[in-house]
Design a protein around this motif. Sequence first.
Motif, PDB file in Angstrom:
ATOM      1  N   VAL A  63       0.807  -0.941   0.350  1.00 16.74           N
ATOM      2  CA  VAL A  63       0.049  -0.491   0.016  1.00 16.74           C
ATOM      3  C   VAL A  63       0.991   1.497   0.217  1.00 16.74           C
ATOM      4  CG1 VAL A  63      -1.902   1.296   1.429  1.00 16.74           C
ATOM      5  CG2 VAL A  63      -1.829  -0.714   0.659  1.00 16.74           C
ATOM      6  N   TRP A  64       2.170   0.988   0.943  1.00 21.68           N
ATOM      7  CA  TRP A  64       2.679   2.332   0.824  1.00 21.68           C
ATOM      8  C   TRP A  64       3.286   2.683  -0.365  1.00 21.68           C
ATOM      9  CZ3 TRP A  64       5.167   5.176   4.645  1.00 21.68           C
ATOM     10  CH2 TRP A  64       6.972   5.949   4.514  1.00 21.68           C
ATOM     11  N   THR A  65       3.886   1.542  -0.974  1.00 20.01           N
ATOM     12  CA  THR A  65       4.395   1.765  -2.836  1.00 20.01           C
ATOM     13  C   THR A  65       3.258   3.186  -3.591  1.00 20.01           C
ATOM     14  OG1 THR A  65       5.535  -0.179  -1.972  1.00 20.01           O
ATOM     15  CG2 THR A  65       5.195   0.540  -4.133  1.00 20.01           C
ATOM     16  N   LEU A  66       2.018   2.045  -3.762  1.00 18.19           N
ATOM     17  CA  LEU A  66       1.304   2.681  -4.836  1.00 18.19           C
ATOM     18  C   LEU A  66       1.483   4.215  -4.530  1.00 18.19           C
ATOM     19  CD1 LEU A  66      -0.637   2.789  -6.661  1.00 18.19           C
ATOM     20  CD2 LEU A  66      -2.119   1.474  -4.492  1.00 18.19           C
ATOM     21  N   VAL A  67       1.297   4.626  -3.087  1.00 21.11           N
ATOM     22  CA  VAL A  67       0.631   6.185  -2.876  1.00 21.11           C
ATOM     23  C   VAL A  67       2.331   6.662  -2.722  1.00 21.11           C
ATOM     24  CG1 VAL A  67       0.196   7.101  -0.876  1.00 21.11           C
ATOM     25  CG2 VAL A  67      -0.832   4.898  -0.714  1.00 21.11           C
ATOM     26  N   GLN A  68       3.030   6.018  -2.629  1.00 20.40           N
ATOM     27  CA  GLN A  68       4.428   6.478  -2.880  1.00 20.40           C
ATOM     28  C   GLN A  68       4.572   7.168  -4.145  1.00 20.40           C
ATOM     29  OE1 GLN A  68       8.744   5.892  -0.717  1.00 20.40           O
ATOM     30  NE2 GLN A  68       8.596   4.970  -2.513  1.00 20.40           N
ATOM     31  N   ARG A  69       4.020   6.145  -5.071  1.00 22.75           N
ATOM     32  CA  ARG A  69       4.480   6.169  -6.473  1.00 22.75           C
ATOM     33  C   ARG A  69       3.610   7.557  -6.976  1.00 22.75           C
ATOM     34  NH1 ARG A  69       5.075   0.852 -10.223  1.00 22.75           N
ATOM     35  NH2 ARG A  69       5.286   2.907 -11.223  1.00 22.75           N
ATOM     36  N   VAL A  70       2.711   7.293  -6.814  1.00 22.68           N
ATOM     37  CA  VAL A  70       1.732   7.649  -7.027  1.00 22.68           C
ATOM     38  C   VAL A  70       1.533   9.459  -6.894  1.00 22.68           C
ATOM     39  CG1 VAL A  70      -0.615   9.239  -6.746  1.00 22.68           C
ATOM     40  CG2 VAL A  70      -0.662   7.038  -6.936  1.00 22.68           C
ATOM     41  N   LEU A  71       2.332  10.528  -5.428  1.00 26.19           N
ATOM     42  CA  LEU A  71       3.104  11.322  -5.253  1.00 26.19           C
ATOM     43  C   LEU A  71       3.800  11.643  -5.967  1.00 26.19           C
ATOM     44  CD1 LEU A  71       2.347  10.990  -1.222  1.00 26.19           C
ATOM     45  CD2 LEU A  71       0.762  12.559  -2.900  1.00 26.19           C
ATOM     46  N   LEU A  72       4.785  10.549  -5.918  1.00 25.78           N
ATOM     47  CA  LEU A  72       6.406  11.134  -7.296  1.00 25.78           C
ATOM     48  C   LEU A  72       6.149  10.836  -8.146  1.00 25.78           C
ATOM     49  CD1 LEU A  72       8.491   8.518  -4.540  1.00 25.78           C
ATOM     50  CD2 LEU A  72       8.565  10.978  -5.334  1.00 25.78           C
ATOM     51  N   ARG A  73       5.305  10.161  -8.513  1.00 25.73           N
ATOM     52  CA  ARG A  73       4.454  10.325  -9.783  1.00 25.73           C
ATOM     53  C   ARG A  73       4.179  11.932 -10.356  1.00 25.73           C
ATOM     54  NH1 ARG A  73       3.127   6.774 -14.970  1.00 25.73           N
ATOM     55  NH2 ARG A  73       4.813   5.651 -13.680  1.00 25.73           N
ATOM     56  N   ARG A  74       3.334  12.412  -9.343  1.00 23.88           N
ATOM     57  CA  ARG A  74       2.850  14.048  -9.757  1.00 23.88           C
ATOM     58  C   ARG A  74       3.930  14.633  -9.774  1.00 23.88           C
ATOM     59  NH1 ARG A  74      -1.997  14.430  -5.593  1.00 23.88           N
ATOM     60  NH2 ARG A  74      -3.170  12.752  -6.900  1.00 23.88           N
ATOM     61  N   ARG A  75       5.352  14.617  -8.582  1.00 22.83           N
ATOM     62  CA  ARG A  75       6.763  14.946  -8.804  1.00 22.83           C
ATOM     63  C   ARG A  75       7.198  15.455 -10.297  1.00 22.83           C
ATOM     64  NH1 ARG A  75      10.625  18.260  -9.340  1.00 22.83           N
ATOM     65  NH2 ARG A  75      11.768  18.902  -7.372  1.00 22.83           N
ATOM     66  N   TYR A  76       7.239  13.846 -10.377  1.00 25.65           N
ATOM     67  CA  TYR A  76       8.240  13.625 -11.886  1.00 25.65           C
ATOM     68  C   TYR A  76       6.980  13.109 -12.840  1.00 25.65           C
ATOM     69  CZ  TYR A  76      12.206  13.655  -7.967  1.00 25.65           C
ATOM     70  OH  TYR A  76      12.579  14.038  -7.095  1.00 25.65           O
ATOM     71  N   PRO A  77       6.727  14.023 -13.239  1.00 28.28           N
ATOM     72  CA  PRO A  77       5.761  13.376 -14.108  1.00 28.28           C
ATOM     73  C   PRO A  77       6.354  12.963 -15.575  1.00 28.28           C
ATOM     74  CG  PRO A  77       6.070  15.490 -14.147  1.00 28.28           C
ATOM     75  CD  PRO A  77       6.969  15.529 -13.073  1.00 28.28           C
TER      76      PRO A  77
END
Length: 243
Positions: free
Chosen positions: A226-240
């Motif tokens: 679950v952490w991985t999904l949330v982290q990747r979504v947030l980082l995808r916004r930072r690094y689109p």
Amino acid sequence: MDLFALPPLALLLDLTTRAMLALTAALDPVAGTAAAALAVVVVTLAVRLLLIPVGVSQARAEQTRARLAPRLRTLRERWGKNPERLQRETLQLYRDEGTSPAAGCLPMLAQAPIVGLLYAVFLHPNVGGQSNALLSHDLLGVPLGRSLIGALGSGTVDAATLALIGALVVVIAGVAELTRRLMRPPVDPSAPAWTTGMVGALQFTTAVVALFVPLAAGLYLTVTTVWTLVQRVLLRRRYPLPS
């Protein structure tokens, strides 16, 4: 042969068990009978906090690979009939950009020793010459050292075990599928096919692993997924990814 019978690994197992017992005792006033399970969750969160730089590196690598896609297609068109040259040129391009085709696997691979150690801690009835007190702890009536496959094999499976471990497996598989849909990378025809396949397979393999490992390790896998999904979504916004 039990690898944890070797002196260095036996010492590591003993130290980890003692640390988990100390954390469980500290959490007992808050969590009561679920203190050991909460200790596993706390350890998971601590590990994931330490791995945030790895996650950032992964997000940057995904962004870089997407940006390199046109140049990789050019290499494919130019050296498609010369596999060895294509591989050299592709790897050189990745090296020049400071990334790797397998960078997306790093967070999962980095956690493998932690999962293995938790597995060992809740698998050994005796640690350091003493009875493993962690095995007396449970979550919702299911011992933290019990696995679903092990319970089925020994004929000790009950409704609580099926419900709890089954729920964890469903959550892991569901999050893996959501991750696959939301975080699908752009198609890169020049990247080795095994890289994309490996990342996808590892996501769903986690759900299968949760059937075999003790409940404590299954908790770790669930929280980290679950952490991985949330982290990747947030980082995808930072690094689109580029269009």
